[in-house]
Write a protein that holds these residues in place. Structure first.
Motif, short mmCIF file in Angstrom:
data_model
loop_
_atom_site.label_atom_id
_atom_site.label_comp_id
_atom_site.label_asym_id
_atom_site.label_seq_id
_atom_site.Cartn_x
_atom_site.Cartn_y
_atom_site.Cartn_z
N ASN A 117 -22.65 47.51 -26.15
CA ASN A 117 -23.81 47.65 -25.62
C ASN A 117 -23.86 49.21 -25.41
O ASN A 117 -23.23 49.75 -24.55
CB ASN A 117 -23.57 47.20 -24.07
N THR A 119 -25.96 50.94 -23.61
CA THR A 119 -26.31 51.56 -22.44
C THR A 119 -24.93 51.39 -21.39
O THR A 119 -24.89 51.77 -20.41
CB THR A 119 -27.26 50.58 -21.62
N LYS A 120 -23.98 50.64 -21.88
CA LYS A 120 -22.59 50.47 -21.39
C LYS A 120 -21.42 51.03 -22.13
O LYS A 120 -20.58 50.21 -22.63
CB LYS A 120 -22.44 49.01 -21.00
C1 LIG Z 1 -25.90 46.36 -21.56
O1 LIG Z 1 -25.66 47.01 -20.20
C2 LIG Z 1 -26.69 46.91 -19.44
C3 LIG Z 1 -26.10 47.85 -18.25
O2 LIG Z 1 -25.27 47.23 -17.61
C4 LIG Z 1 -27.24 45.52 -18.86
O3 LIG Z 1 -28.46 45.73 -18.16
C5 LIG Z 1 -27.46 44.73 -20.19
O4 LIG Z 1 -27.79 43.38 -19.86
C6 LIG Z 1 -26.38 44.89 -21.16
N1 LIG Z 1 -27.03 44.10 -22.44
C7 LIG Z 1 -26.28 43.36 -23.26
C8 LIG Z 1 -26.85 42.87 -24.27
O5 LIG Z 1 -25.09 42.76 -22.52
#
Ligand SMILES: *[C@@H]1O[C@H](CO)[C@@H](O)[C@H](O)[C@H]1NC(C)=O
Ligand SMILES: *[C@@H]1O[C@H](CO)[C@@H](O)[C@H](O)[C@H]1NC(C)=O
Ligand SMILES: *[C@@H]1O[C@H](CO)[C@@H](O)[C@H](O)[C@H]1NC(C)=O
Ligand SMILES: *[C@@H]1O[C@H](CO)[C@@H](O)[C@H](O)[C@H]1NC(C)=O
Ligand SMILES: *[C@@H]1O[C@H](CO)[C@@H](O)[C@H](O)[C@H]1NC(C)=O
Ligand SMILES: *[C@@H]1O[C@H](CO)[C@@H](O)[C@H](O)[C@H]1NC(C)=O
Ligand SMILES: *[C@@H]1O[C@H](CO)[C@@H](O)[C@H](O)[C@H]1NC(C)=O
Ligand SMILES: *[C@@H]1O[C@H](CO)[C@@H](O)[C@H](O)[C@H]1NC(C)=O
Ligand SMILES: *[C@@H]1O[C@H](CO)[C@@H](O)[C@H](O)[C@H]1NC(C)=O
Ligand SMILES: *[C@@H]1O[C@H](CO)[C@@H](O)[C@H](O)[C@H]1NC(C)=O
Length: 501
Positions: A117, A119-120
């Motif tokens: 991910n 963003t993570k």
């Molecule tokens: C990725 O991480 C973000 C931030 O925590 C979250 O909002 C998002 O749902 C995640 N995306 C997936 C595909 O898990």
């Protein structure tokens, strides 16, 4: 702020510029960081007071070219500097003097994977060391193995975890494996050939051959068994793929293959086997295929319609058909597997829940007069579960009047402790169908000697409950649809490596 943001922020604060350089989204960065945190050392040279080497991080695939000023010093660690100036990489080397030319390499590195991910991202830190043997000519020494593996121990996001490698096919590292395999020999044991002609009614016609075969170079035993039919005058080739060494972990790259043939009338026997050796040098594994044959000498006794022929032992000598080199260190290198307990608990912690049920006394009126019984099933959501069935959780003394204020301890079904959380408690609000769960659970799939204790909480709004009251017992039962399951993602998950459970 999410846990992952915290991790990332901490790592970024430590080494602001280097992290982005080390950031990697190559295939399986996260999986590989958890399962094979390690480095390859290439181009190791020592000359005129300096060592140069290339380091490749096998999880992030980042590489660094290092120079370490050793001077004439032996038995002291000299720090290395990289051309790439990666502050997140700490490496040093040590030369040992004398005739037995050798060197030690120590590595510690922080890197980030964002392949799950973007963003993570997850920050990893690992350290490891290895010894190299050197081959020297005049004033220059070079690593004897062109590729050296440095296995790592994780320090972040889990502390002091040394992921286990695969064990490799049986006997691969048995001393003498490679040398003895040049002259392949097998020992057959407990050979039993049965010829039952049947009597046309109760006794049925059947023939079978069974034996065990030991490869004496590696001490590996395969079991062989086959049932067959023989027409009059025929001597068919009875072929068997023999069993043994089944890999239940699905982490092994290679497995031993044994094929045999038996001719029931002439008692001719043949074997083809493929096995593996890296006992002399894990950097130079080989795959050996060999063949052998003999005529079995069996003692037969006939009893009515049945003839049993046997021998305790038979030796088979053979010859090597091929010996192929395999990639360096590949024998114990695990195959990438789907997420197990630890990775799931860190990357996407969630419980799969089902079968929620509340049983209560429908005629009880005053508060606290009659406690209710609450039960449900729960299972960690992971792709490689040691226990692939849910745990039954129940508590018979829930006071519903409490309206979701008090945490009730979980008790687990008989014999379910091994797959159950270490401990858990829940609270339930009947009014808004809300189930909250607090749990501690343990994962030891990466490193059995260093279990990791996780803690987390969840809150779920339950799917619709169907209620019915028995007129005879005045028991009211409310339950979710028996076929429905729901995910309860865990929040505020924390973990630590524990020394004992
Ligand atoms: C990725 O991480 C973000 C931030 O925590 C979250 O909002 C998002 O749902 C995640 N995306 C997936 C595909 O898990
Ligand atoms: C890893 O890096 C090497 C060179 O640094 C490159 O050749 C290779 O393709 C990379 N592998 C992946 C999976 O990105
Ligand atoms: C290393 O040893 C050699 C000979 O013993 C000497 O000439 C040289 O100055 C030494 N180098 C260093 C860096 O100490
Ligand atoms: C790595 O370091 C530890 C502790 O210093 C040592 O016990 C171990 O032998 C070293 N391993 C190798 C392969 O050099
Ligand atoms: C099995 O036994 C029967 C009866 O003794 C015999 O006729 C037959 O040839 C035997 N088969 C083999 C393969 O030896
Ligand atoms: C062994 O392999 C050779 C070549 O592939 C084949 O001809 C032979 O039948 C095999 N023998 C056995 C026992 O499987
Ligand atoms: C049986 O083994 C001998 C040498 O041990 C070999 O010469 C012969 O070709 C083998 N026979 C078969 C059928 O593989
Ligand atoms: C990544 O992992 C999956 C299994 O989880 C595996 O099938 C795939 O081959 C791996 N890819 C690489 C590049 O290692
Ligand atoms: C249900 O409650 C009523 C009224 O308090 C009581 O008389 C009865 O024994 C209870 N039944 C059960 C099964 O507990
Ligand atoms: C997680 O922790 C924060 C801060 O302690 C708290 O406010 C929040 O309610 C917790 N989340 C859950 C689901 O308990």
């Amino acid at each position: 702020m999410s846990l992952f943001a915290v991790l990332f922020a901490a790592a970024a604060a430590a080494t602001p510029s280097s992290i982005s350089q080390a950031q990697a989204s190559v295939g399986n960065c996260t999986t590989n960081s958890f399962t094979v945190p390690s480095w390859y050392v290439r181009e190791f040279h020592s000359a005129s007071g300096a060592v140069t080497l290339d380091l490749q991080n096998r999880a992030s695939n980042s590489t660094a070219s290092l120079t370490c000023q050793t001077g004439n010093a032996t038995s002291t660690w000299s720090k290395c500097a990289s051309k790439e100036n990666t502050a997140s990489l700490d490496a040093s080397v040590q030369l040992s003097g004398g005739a037995a030319a050798a060197a030690g390499v120590q590595v510690r590195q922080t890197w980030v994977c964002d392949d799950r991910n973007t963003t993570k991202p997850i920050a990893f830190t690992a350290s490891g060391n290895a010894s190299l043997s050197l081959t020297c000519a005049s004033n220059t020494c070079t690593s004897t193995d062109p590729l050296v593996l440095v296995r790592g121990t994780l320090h972040s996001p889990v502390e002091n975890v040394s992921p286990a490698y695969a064990s490799g096919p049986d006997g691969h590292d048995k001393p003498g494996c490679g040398a003895r395999s040049k002259d392949p020999t097998w020992e057959l044991g407990t050979i039993v050939y049965l010829n039952e002609t049947g009597d046309g009614s109760s006794a049925i016609a059947s023939q079978s051959i069974q034996f065990q075969v030991v490869n004496t170079a590696i001490g590996y035993t395969a079991g062989c068994l086959n049932y067959f039919a023989v027409a009059p005058g025929e001597d068919p080739a009875v072929r068997m793929v023999c069993g043994g060494g089944v890999d239940f972990t699905r982490r092994e790259r290679y497995s031993i293959r044994t094929e045999t043939v038996f001719y029931p009338r002439s008692r001719q026997f043949g074997i083809n086997q493929t096995w593996f050796c890296d006992d002399a040098d894990a950097a130079r594994p080989v795959m050996i295929s060999a063949t052998g044959n003999t005529t079995l000498s069996l003692d037969c006794t006939t009893d009515g319609t049945s003839t049993a022929c046997q021998a305790d032992k038979a030796m088979v000598r053979g010859s090597v058909l091929s010996e192929e080199p395999l990639p360096a260190y590949s024998i114990e290198d695990p195959l990438p597997t789907p997420d197990g307990c630890t990775i799931s608990s860190i990357v996407a912690p969630s419980w799969t829940q089902s079968n929620f049920e509340v049983d209560k006394n429908a005629t009880a009126t005053s508060a606290g007069e009659s406690p209710a019984s609450v039960s449900f099933n729960m299972k960690l959501k992971t792709q490689a579960n040691l226990f692939d069935y849910p745990v039954f959780v129940n508590q018979d003394n829930v006071l519903l009047e409490d309206a979701g204020e008090k945490w009730w301890p979980c008790s687990f079904g008989a014999g379910e402790e091994p797959s159950a959380p270490k401990q858990c408690s829940f609270r339930y609000s009947e009014k808004d169908a809300r189930l909250e769960l607090k749990a501690d659970w343990v994962c030891f799939d990466l490193d059995a000697n260093h279990p990791i204790m996780f803690s987390g909480v969840t809150a779920t709004t339950l799917p619709k409950l169907n209620c019915a009251t028995s007129s005879s017992t005045a028991l009211s039962r409310c339950a979710t649809d028996p076929d429905s399951t729901w995910q309860s993602d865990m929040a505020n998950v924390t973990w630590r490596t524990v020394t004992s459970l």
